[in-house]
Design an enzyme around this catalytic site. Sequence first.
Site, PDB file in Angstrom:
ATOM      1  N   ASN A  36      -5.515   2.997   3.542  1.00 25.81           N
ATOM      2  CA  ASN A  36      -5.566   3.935   4.670  1.00 25.81           C
ATOM      3  C   ASN A  36      -6.971   3.843   5.238  1.00 25.81           C
ATOM      4  O   ASN A  36      -7.907   4.418   4.702  1.00 25.81           O
ATOM      5  CB  ASN A  36      -5.263   5.351   4.161  1.00 25.81           C
ATOM      6  CG  ASN A  36      -5.487   6.411   5.233  1.00 25.81           C
ATOM      7  OD1 ASN A  36      -5.644   6.089   6.409  1.00 25.81           O
ATOM      8  ND2 ASN A  36      -5.517   7.672   4.822  1.00 25.81           N
ATOM      9  N   LYS A  92      -8.216   5.052   7.823  1.00 34.43           N
ATOM     10  CA  LYS A  92      -8.677   6.243   8.552  1.00 34.43           C
ATOM     11  C   LYS A  92      -9.324   5.820   9.887  1.00 34.43           C
ATOM     12  O   LYS A  92      -8.891   4.846  10.483  1.00 34.43           O
ATOM     13  CB  LYS A  92      -9.611   7.081   7.680  1.00 34.43           C
ATOM     14  CG  LYS A  92      -8.955   7.372   6.316  1.00 34.43           C
ATOM     15  CD  LYS A  92      -9.649   8.406   5.505  1.00 34.43           C
ATOM     16  CE  LYS A  92      -8.913   8.598   4.180  1.00 34.43           C
ATOM     17  NZ  LYS A  92      -9.464   9.667   3.360  1.00 34.43           N
ATOM     18  N   HIS A 102      -0.854  13.271   6.276  1.00 33.88           N
ATOM     19  CA  HIS A 102      -2.063  13.150   5.466  1.00 33.88           C
ATOM     20  C   HIS A 102      -2.813  14.485   5.463  1.00 33.88           C
ATOM     21  O   HIS A 102      -2.814  15.205   6.467  1.00 33.88           O
ATOM     22  CB  HIS A 102      -2.957  12.038   6.027  1.00 33.88           C
ATOM     23  CG  HIS A 102      -4.092  11.718   5.109  1.00 33.88           C
ATOM     24  ND1 HIS A 102      -5.243  12.452   5.096  1.00 33.88           N
ATOM     25  CD2 HIS A 102      -4.211  10.773   4.156  1.00 33.88           C
ATOM     26  CE1 HIS A 102      -6.048  11.952   4.158  1.00 33.88           C
ATOM     27  NE2 HIS A 102      -5.447  10.941   3.582  1.00 33.88           N
ATOM     28  N   GLU A 161      -5.811  15.225   5.817  1.00 25.69           N
ATOM     29  CA  GLU A 161      -6.787  15.399   6.895  1.00 25.69           C
ATOM     30  C   GLU A 161      -6.099  15.835   8.179  1.00 25.69           C
ATOM     31  O   GLU A 161      -6.646  16.622   8.955  1.00 25.69           O
ATOM     32  CB  GLU A 161      -7.570  14.088   7.097  1.00 25.69           C
ATOM     33  CG  GLU A 161      -8.566  13.873   5.971  1.00 25.69           C
ATOM     34  CD  GLU A 161      -8.863  12.419   5.640  1.00 25.69           C
ATOM     35  OE1 GLU A 161      -8.548  11.527   6.442  1.00 25.69           O
ATOM     36  OE2 GLU A 161      -9.417  12.183   4.546  1.00 25.69           O
ATOM     37  N   GLU A 173      -1.592  13.231  -3.143  1.00 27.84           N
ATOM     38  CA  GLU A 173      -3.033  13.140  -2.958  1.00 27.84           C
ATOM     39  C   GLU A 173      -3.642  14.533  -3.071  1.00 27.84           C
ATOM     40  O   GLU A 173      -3.673  15.275  -2.083  1.00 27.84           O
ATOM     41  CB  GLU A 173      -3.353  12.562  -1.571  1.00 27.84           C
ATOM     42  CG  GLU A 173      -2.764  11.196  -1.321  1.00 27.84           C
ATOM     43  CD  GLU A 173      -3.507  10.467  -0.207  1.00 27.84           C
ATOM     44  OE1 GLU A 173      -4.014   9.376  -0.487  1.00 27.84           O
ATOM     45  OE2 GLU A 173      -3.619  10.999   0.905  1.00 27.84           O
ATOM     46  N   GLY A 180     -11.861  11.301  -1.169  1.00 25.83           N
ATOM     47  CA  GLY A 180     -13.202  11.003  -0.666  1.00 25.83           C
ATOM     48  C   GLY A 180     -14.311  11.727  -1.394  1.00 25.83           C
ATOM     49  O   GLY A 180     -15.450  11.760  -0.936  1.00 25.83           O
ATOM     50  N   SER A 204      -9.735   8.918  -4.323  1.00 25.28           N
ATOM     51  CA  SER A 204     -10.814   8.243  -5.046  1.00 25.28           C
ATOM     52  C   SER A 204     -10.334   7.183  -6.035  1.00 25.28           C
ATOM     53  O   SER A 204     -10.893   7.047  -7.131  1.00 25.28           O
ATOM     54  CB  SER A 204     -11.721   9.272  -5.737  1.00 25.28           C
ATOM     55  OG  SER A 204     -12.297  10.141  -4.771  1.00 25.28           O
TER      56      SER A 204
HETATM   57  P1  PGA Z   1      -9.989   8.119  -0.751  1.00 24.81           P
HETATM   58  O1  PGA Z   1      -8.854   8.593   0.287  1.00 24.81           O
HETATM   59  O2  PGA Z   1      -9.417   6.920  -1.481  1.00 24.81           O
HETATM   60  O3  PGA Z   1     -11.164   7.764   0.089  1.00 24.81           O
HETATM   61  O4  PGA Z   1     -10.247   9.264  -1.675  1.00 24.81           O
HETATM   62  C1  PGA Z   1      -7.504   8.523  -0.022  1.00 24.81           C
HETATM   63  C2  PGA Z   1      -6.695   8.995   1.160  1.00 24.81           C
HETATM   64  O5  PGA Z   1      -7.155   9.921   1.850  1.00 24.81           O
HETATM   65  O6  PGA Z   1      -5.600   8.468   1.443  1.00 24.81           O
END
Ligand code: PGA
Length: 252
Positions: A11, A13, A96, A98, A168, A174, A215
């Site tokens: 992903n 982003k 997601h 976010e 998630e 993140g 992560s």
């Molecule tokens: P990350 O994000 O691997 O940077 O923690 C995962 C995601 O948001 O899909």
Amino acid sequence: MKTRRPMVAGNWKMNKTIEEAAELIDALIPRLQEYNNIDLVVCTPYIDLPVAKEKLEGTNIKVGAQNLHWETSGAYTGEISAPMLKDLCDYVIIGHSERRAMFGENDETVNKKVAAALAVGLQPIVCVGETLEENEAGQTDEVVGRMVREGLKGLSSEEASRIVVAYEPVWAIGTGRTATPDQANDIHKNVVRPILREMFGAEVGDGMRILYGGSVKPSNAAELFGQSDIDGGLIGGASLKADDFVGITQGV
Ligand code: PGA
């Protein structure tokens, strides 16, 4: 032995210009070509989809988008619909955290987007996960369970069989703080999987992939992916560097 085909999806982003996207894809193609037992996906920003499609045609890496609108067309400034995406990619991330936290998405919009994606043959990667506060208040099972039930409401078993769920935990995205393999597998196995079986029947429920995201990195991938109900990963930050994405794929 797991019978579900593993998946590793990046992903990206809001990262990578067209030129940078081309560069990363060029670096991934030769290094991932041997992984034919895994579904590999890169979910790029909309503007990078054409270059991703062109470069990845005929390879073992598929392309995904990160969002879509549920209407097919109309006065929705700035939005992209499922029919507009369907010739550019095979997968689309929906819901997601976010987007839920920053762009007003909720279980209802997720449900509409899932239906819109399925209607044109796109495979949804539906994200669910609890916040830190919900986790600390002991509400994880309830919140994740609600997101799965409401997000996938009204689908037939055939439609559900085309869906990938990604668990998630928001507190792990993140932040460098990963759920332990046991913690993640517990949610996959004892919360998400039983609901999928209940909603869509045991056979379809057992066949649906549940990815872990938050992560994931080369150093923890193998242990996470080794769990009984973790069928791969949705990778954010670490999908932006070829070395890390390849390293994570090696963990399957
Ligand atoms: P990350 O994000 O691997 O940077 O923690 C995962 C995601 O948001 O899909």
